[in-house]
Scaffold this active site. Structure first.
Site, short mmCIF file in Angstrom:
data_model
loop_
_atom_site.label_atom_id
_atom_site.label_comp_id
_atom_site.label_asym_id
_atom_site.label_seq_id
_atom_site.Cartn_x
_atom_site.Cartn_y
_atom_site.Cartn_z
N ASP A 34 57.94 -47.62 53.82
CA ASP A 34 57.03 -48.46 54.63
C ASP A 34 56.17 -47.64 55.58
O ASP A 34 56.57 -46.57 56.03
CB ASP A 34 57.88 -49.47 55.42
CG ASP A 34 57.05 -50.65 55.90
OD1 ASP A 34 55.92 -50.84 55.40
OD2 ASP A 34 57.53 -51.39 56.78
N ASN A 82 55.00 -58.79 47.90
CA ASN A 82 53.79 -57.97 48.08
C ASN A 82 52.60 -58.45 47.24
O ASN A 82 51.47 -58.01 47.47
CB ASN A 82 54.07 -56.48 47.81
CG ASN A 82 54.87 -55.79 48.90
OD1 ASN A 82 55.64 -54.87 48.64
ND2 ASN A 82 54.70 -56.23 50.15
C1 IPE Z 1 58.78 -53.82 52.30
O1 IPE Z 1 57.70 -53.54 53.12
C2 IPE Z 1 58.41 -53.60 50.89
C3 IPE Z 1 58.14 -52.23 50.51
C4 IPE Z 1 58.18 -51.18 51.28
C5 IPE Z 1 57.81 -52.03 49.13
P1 IPE Z 1 56.73 -54.68 53.66
O2 IPE Z 1 55.71 -53.98 54.47
O3 IPE Z 1 56.25 -55.51 52.55
O4 IPE Z 1 57.71 -55.55 54.56
P2 IPE Z 1 57.42 -56.54 55.77
O5 IPE Z 1 56.40 -57.53 55.29
O6 IPE Z 1 56.91 -55.71 56.89
O7 IPE Z 1 58.75 -57.14 56.10
C1 IPE Z 2 54.61 -49.89 52.24
O1 IPE Z 2 53.60 -49.65 53.15
C2 IPE Z 2 54.10 -49.94 50.83
C3 IPE Z 2 54.16 -51.27 50.22
C4 IPE Z 2 54.69 -52.33 50.75
C5 IPE Z 2 53.58 -51.39 48.89
P1 IPE Z 2 52.78 -50.85 53.79
O2 IPE Z 2 51.56 -51.08 52.95
O3 IPE Z 2 53.64 -52.04 53.99
O4 IPE Z 2 52.37 -50.21 55.16
P2 IPE Z 2 52.22 -50.97 56.56
O5 IPE Z 2 53.53 -51.65 56.83
O6 IPE Z 2 51.10 -51.94 56.40
O7 IPE Z 2 51.92 -49.89 57.52
MG MG Z 3 54.79 -52.63 55.56
#
Ligand code: IPE
Ligand code: IPE
Ligand code: MG
Length: 257
Positions: A34, A82
């Protein structure tokens, strides 16, 4: 032989393998990758650039984990939730997945030497045909490797996985292949995407968030949780070592005394 990703580190870095014994290492590590979006935003870049950088971190940490003797490592790459993201971002993530799959094929020999088994966990039926074919090919090419299983969770949700297991079991009962009394933890376990893998011992989440976000719901009941404010694209093998050292200090009781 150099350990992946340690080349530029300070000479005084002590290898984790001399600080921790094999028994002190978690058997199964889960990593919630993340913070890619925030990393990109901080630099005035598109979110997509953060995912590209995050994909590089994934390669480094996967390789490092296998070199230091982690048997199972599962990376959360794309959750069932996602899909809610803008189409452009979802497409960019799918493209990175394609690139990784193509490279895994061409690097087969290298993977073979490293003994890395690639396994995708999640509902892959939703993905475009070309990606599904490449995933099946990646599974086939590495299925006999046993040193380290690198799993990539895509279109993965812990609850969805449990629903899948419930449906599989109900179907077996309906067909008379199984009785209700035979439904136990092992039976559920064998119907999960992670069938055959041990429960998660350690779950690492970078980017400062302290939640599971639907990751390894069944498998994490006794997992130790480690979080850090480092954003995933900046996460290094040293950060991984820190998580392992922290894990080794935890007193795990599994309900006992
Ligand atoms: C969790 O991250 C999913 C992945 C890292 C693939 P998200 O960014 O989607 O989670 P939330 O929405 O902050 O809980
Ligand atoms: C995690 O990084 C990757 C996926 C969930 C695909 P994020 O895209 O959630 O990054 P933030 O949380 O917006 O910084
Ligand atoms: Mg995220």
């Amino acid at each position: 032989m150099s350990i992946a990703g340690t080349e530029n580190n300070s000479p005084e870095r002590v290898p984790i393998t001399s600080l921790l014994s094999k028994e002190e290492l978690p058997k199964h590590v889960g990593v919630i990758m993340d913070g890619n979006g925030r990393w990109a935003k901080q630099r005035g870049l598109k979110r997509y650039e953060g995912h590209r950088e995050g994909a590089k971190t994934f390669r480094r940490i996967a390789e490092y984990a296998s070199e230091i003797g982690i048997r199972y490592i599962t990376f959360y790459a794309f959750s069932s939730e996602n899909w809610k993201r803008p189409q452009e971002e979802v497409n960019a993530i799918l493209q990175l997945l394609r690139e990784y799959l193509d490279e895994a094929e061409s690097r087969q020999k290298e993977n073979e030497e490293k003994g890395i088994r690639i396994r995708f966990v999640g509902d892959i039926s939703k993905f475009p045909e070309d990606i599904k074919d490449k995933i099946n090919e990646a599974h086939r090419l590495s299925e006999d490797k046993t040193r380290c299983t690198v799993s990539i969770a895509i279109n993965y949700g812990g609850r969805q996985e449990i629903i899948k297991a419930v449906k599989d079991i109900a179907a077996k009962v309906q067909k008379g292949e199984m009785s209700i009394d035979e439904i136990d933890e092992a039976a559920v376990d064998s119907c999960l995407y992670t069938a055959g893998m041990p429960d998660a011992d350690l779950i690492i989440r970078p980017s400062g968030e302290i939640r599971l976000s639907n990751f390894l719901t069944w498998q994490s009941v006794y997992a130790e949780f480690y979080y850090t404010n480092v954003l995933w694209p900046d996460f290094t093998t040293e950060d991984f070592d820190k998580a392992l050292l922290d894990f080794a200090k935890r007193g795990r009781r599994f309900g006992g005394v």
